[in-house]
Design a protein around this motif. Structure first.
Motif, short mmCIF file in Angstrom:
data_model
loop_
_atom_site.label_atom_id
_atom_site.label_comp_id
_atom_site.label_asym_id
_atom_site.label_seq_id
_atom_site.Cartn_x
_atom_site.Cartn_y
_atom_site.Cartn_z
N LYS A 152 0.87 -1.09 -0.16
CA LYS A 152 0.15 0.05 0.05
C LYS A 152 0.92 1.40 -0.23
O LYS A 152 1.98 1.10 0.26
CB LYS A 152 -0.80 -0.09 1.41
N GLY A 153 0.47 2.36 -0.36
CA GLY A 153 1.12 3.63 -0.05
C GLY A 153 0.77 4.57 -1.26
O GLY A 153 0.06 4.32 -2.25
N LEU A 154 1.02 5.89 -0.76
CA LEU A 154 1.04 6.86 -2.12
C LEU A 154 2.59 7.57 -2.29
O LEU A 154 3.26 7.56 -1.31
CB LEU A 154 0.05 8.08 -0.97
N ALA A 155 2.70 8.00 -3.39
CA ALA A 155 3.96 8.59 -3.80
C ALA A 155 4.10 9.85 -2.93
O ALA A 155 2.98 10.36 -2.89
CB ALA A 155 3.92 8.81 -5.35
N LEU A 156 5.08 10.16 -2.72
CA LEU A 156 5.23 11.53 -1.97
C LEU A 156 6.21 12.28 -2.49
O LEU A 156 7.44 11.86 -2.94
CB LEU A 156 6.06 11.05 -0.43
N TYR A 157 5.87 13.80 -3.00
CA TYR A 157 6.69 14.50 -3.68
C TYR A 157 6.77 15.82 -2.95
O TYR A 157 5.87 16.35 -1.96
CB TYR A 157 5.85 15.20 -5.00
N SER A 158 7.88 16.53 -3.10
CA SER A 158 8.13 17.77 -2.35
C SER A 158 8.34 18.85 -3.41
O SER A 158 9.27 18.64 -4.39
CB SER A 158 9.16 17.60 -1.43
N ASN A 159 7.47 19.64 -3.78
CA ASN A 159 7.32 20.71 -4.66
C ASN A 159 7.45 19.88 -6.09
O ASN A 159 8.42 20.36 -6.90
CB ASN A 159 8.47 21.65 -4.53
N MET A 162 9.92 13.88 -6.66
CA MET A 162 9.66 12.83 -5.92
C MET A 162 10.83 12.85 -4.80
O MET A 162 11.62 12.50 -4.99
CB MET A 162 9.62 11.43 -6.78
N ILE A 163 10.09 12.12 -3.56
CA ILE A 163 10.94 11.72 -2.60
C ILE A 163 10.69 10.20 -2.42
O ILE A 163 11.83 9.62 -2.14
CB ILE A 163 10.22 12.41 -1.06
N THR A 164 9.59 9.74 -2.33
CA THR A 164 9.48 8.30 -2.27
C THR A 164 8.19 7.58 -3.11
O THR A 164 7.25 8.40 -3.12
CB THR A 164 9.66 7.58 -0.85
N GLU A 165 8.39 6.70 -3.84
CA GLU A 165 7.45 6.04 -4.54
C GLU A 165 6.11 5.63 -3.73
O GLU A 165 5.10 5.70 -4.24
CB GLU A 165 7.94 5.31 -5.67
N LYS A 166 6.50 4.96 -2.60
CA LYS A 166 5.41 4.42 -1.95
C LYS A 166 5.61 4.63 -0.46
O LYS A 166 6.39 4.26 0.25
CB LYS A 166 5.52 3.04 -2.16
N CYS A 167 4.83 5.80 -0.03
CA CYS A 167 4.84 6.04 1.50
C CYS A 167 3.92 5.40 2.09
O CYS A 167 2.69 5.81 1.97
CB CYS A 167 4.66 7.33 1.45
N ASN A 186 15.27 15.84 1.51
CA ASN A 186 16.10 14.74 1.74
C ASN A 186 15.80 14.25 3.38
O ASN A 186 16.79 13.63 3.54
CB ASN A 186 17.71 15.46 1.87
N ILE A 187 14.51 14.18 3.45
CA ILE A 187 14.03 13.33 4.48
C ILE A 187 14.10 11.88 4.35
O ILE A 187 14.03 11.22 3.23
CB ILE A 187 12.73 13.85 4.72
#
Ligand code: ADP
Length: 633
Positions: A307-314, A317-322, A345-346
């Motif tokens: 499961k998860g949603l992709a996470l972007y900052s502005n 992409m930070i991570t594909e599946k959060c 850079n988290i």
């Protein structure tokens, strides 16, 4: 120059592409543009910190149609490919998964579905071309190479001079037009422009094309007052807006764009059931684009499903599946969250403890819940489709959180009811309950048809009341975890005492059970451990017998639990109920006076037939059959 053969697997895919009956041949452009965009990404990141690196806005994808030559070029100044890379990347299929997927058991799956489910990549060029030429120069290389193939029988690789800088030029020699197959439309400015808009609008590099543009003609001196004349010139135009779809305003995005983004990104061939696009100005600020799929993906019930949603900052992409962004019971949701308030850079570990992220996750959970509730209210048919695909996850959500998620989820549950056999919500059931009714009646079984045949269910229906019919293994466990809905207990009509019938009826029954205690004890003794009690009942309608179980472990739960790999088998506590109104009751009383041996036989037979009705396997069917015949002759 020696012709090389495609690897066996690649050849299969290639044949599929060449002979494709796929109606969306146009996706070839999307595939080639995404490859170009990936190559630009690679080049950009590899050259970060180097003086020679281009600045971001110098990376471009260019489309060049040439009607006279009947060719379409897709050009990028990305990382390019070396001779070896041309060989391995284009001679061997990268996504061999698409072929593994088409195994022999899956003959029913059509090619279309396979193409629809996976990115098909470079080879899709052969859906529209007779011949494909790829000229490429790898970054830093002083030699460029040309890969060319006319499909089925192999490819050539040779040295060439273009492109002069790093990058790739792909030339498609379009197939001749045939009836219903107008390949020349892929040379038309209008068609190419709208395809880019449709599939590749959010590509982060400019997609340029030389387009016909109407511009005002310059006026000669003294002619300022004359009406403006226009002329058509060729001008470079950017075709994509480069703004990711989720950062646009809702009214700027069409349904087609939302759906196109989904089907492409999540390899689904069916449009989503629901799109939830939100923009949140608060703290943290974020945009989210969430989809509820129309069907469960193939691996949904397997361990591979993440499961998860992709996470972007502005937009980056930070991570594909959060996973932290979704509760388990909404694990079917797909999509992404983009927040400028999250640091780029988290790390993954930090993400788990990030306060901002927790707030976003809570908001998203609330939003999905309210959107599903809205769907349930406004479009019942769609909601039922959703529930058939993912309802199990909601019920499991209540069960696995020991009821903690009950408040959140209970109004999203629907069950088939004996009223018109339609799905009803618990609220709808509650609103229709008779005042005298103690609680929410339900019965369990394998199918709706079997449940309706249960004597106890028939009796409740005859008394004018509604019964929820639970056919999923998880259902009864969920009710046990919930305990009640809005203060109304859940009552299993097959196990719990029901409040139907008048006080006189009840008294009469009690009297009969006392009067015939010896007979009942005798039957109980005959059946031994198989049952914990035998009694007369008045809730069986026209049927002679039934089995009921104590409410802790019901026969349905026994079946489900024993299907699990557990060492100690679980046993429901069964009571044999005999219809006090049925002729069999007086027959038994009669036999008890005159022929006790026969009572034993009757007892065993009644028990076996009650098992059949309840869906419990009869221990010894041949003994049962012998017994029937013995009593018949
Ligand atoms: P995928 O893109 O899914 O990996 P493709 O069949 O589309 O599969 O492409 C195979 C590989 O060829 C890509 O992974 C990439 O390495 C290479 N490739 C394709 N197009 C380009 C391009 N324009 N520039 C550089 N490399 C490319």
């Amino acid at each position: 120059m020696r012709k090389k053969q495609f690897k066996a697997e690649s050849k299969k895919l290639l044949d599929m592409m060449i002979n494709s009956i796929y109606t969306h041949k146009e996706i070839f452009l999307r595939e080639l543009i995404s490859n170009a965009s990936d190559a630009l990404d690679k080049q950009y990141y590899n050259s970060l910190g180097e003086d020679t690196g281009l600045s971001r806005n110098e990376y471009i994808i260019r489309i060049e149609p040439d009607k006279a030559a009947r060719t379409l070029k897709i050009i990028d100044n990305g990382c390019g490919m070396t001779e070896e890379e041309l060989e391995t990347n284009l001679g061997t299929i990268a996504k061999s998964g698409s072929l593994d997927f088409k195994n022999d058991n899956d003959e029913k799956k059509t090619d279309i579905e396979i193409i629809g489910q996976f990115g098909v990549g470079f080879y899709s060029a052969f859906m529209v071309s007779d011949k494909v030429v790829v000229e490429s120069r790898a970054n830093g290389s002083d030699q460029a190479y040309r890969w060319s193939s006319n499909g089925a029988d192999g490819y050539y690789i040779e040295k060439c001079d273009t492109p002069a800088e790093h990058g790739t030029v792909i030339t498609l020699y379009l197939k001749p037009d045939a009836e219903g197959e107008e390949y020349s439309e892929f040379l038309e400015e209008y068609e190419l422009t709208s395809l880019v808009k449709k599939y590749s609008d959010y590509i982060r590099y400019p997609i340029m094309m030389n387009c016909e543009t109407r511009v005002p003609k310059e006026k000669a001196e003294g002619e300022e007052d004359k009406p403006t004349e226009y002329e058509t010139v060729m001008e470079d135009r950017r075709l994509n807006s480069m703004v990711p779809i989720w950062r646009k305003n809702k009214n700027e995005v069409t349904e087609e764009e939302y759906n196109g983004f989904y089907t492409e990104k999540y390899y689904d061939y069916e449009a989503p059931l629901k799109v939830i696009h939100t923009k949140n100005e608060g703290v943290p600020a974020y945009d989210s684009l969430i989809y509820v799929p129309a069907h469960a993906p193939m691996n949904y019930y397997s361990k591979d499903y993440e499961k998860g949603l992709a996470l972007y900052s502005n937009g980056v992409m930070i991570t594909e599946k959060c996973a932290e962004l979704l509760p388990d019971y909404f694990n079917f949701a797909k999509g992404l969250v983009d927040s400028p308030d999250l640091s780029l850079n988290i790390s993954r570990e930090l993400l788990q403890h990030d306060r901002q992220l927790k707030i976003i996750a809570k908001n998203i959970e609330k939003k999905i819940k309210s959107e599903l509730e809205k769907l349930l209210k406004d479009d019942r048919e769609k909601y039922e489709k959703f529930f058939e695909a993912f309802g199990m996850q909601l019920k499991y959500g209540i069960y696995s959180t020991y009821g903690m998620a009950k408040e959140n989820l209970q109004n999203l549950l629907i069950f088939k009811s004996t009223n018109e056999e339609k799905y009803v919500t618990l609220k709808e059931y509650e609103d229709r309950m008779a005042e005298s009714q103690k609680g929410i009646y339900y019965a369990c079984g394998e199918t709706v048809a079997k449940i309706k045949m249960l004597p106890q269910v028939e009796a409740v229906i005859n008394a004018g009341m509604e019964v929820l019919m639970l056919t999923n293994d998880i259902d009864e466990f969920t009710f046990k975890m919930m305990r009640d809905y809005d203060g109304k207990q859940f009552i299993n009509v097959c196990t719990d005492s029901l409040d139907i019938g008048t006080d006189e009826d009840k008294q009469a029954l009690e009297q009969k059970n006392t009067d015939e205690k010896d007979l009942l004890d005798f039957i109980k003794e005959t059946l031994g451990d198989k049952v914990v009690a035998v009694k007369f009942s008045n809730r069986l309608g026209s049927h002679p017998v039934c089995l009921t179980s104590g409410s802790e472990i019901t026969t349905e739960m026994e079946r489900v639990l024993n299907a699990q790999p557990i060492s100690e088998k679980i046993k429901a506590q069964l009571t044999l109920e005999i219809n006090s109104e049925h002729a069999i009751a007086s027959k038994l009383a009669d036999l008890y006076e005159n022929d006790k041996e026969k009572v034993k036989k009757y007892a065993n037979l009644l028990y076996s037939s009650a098992c059949l009705i309840s869906g419990i396997p009869v221990e010894d069917p041949s003994a049962m059959s012998d017994l029937i015949c013995e009593l018949m002759v």
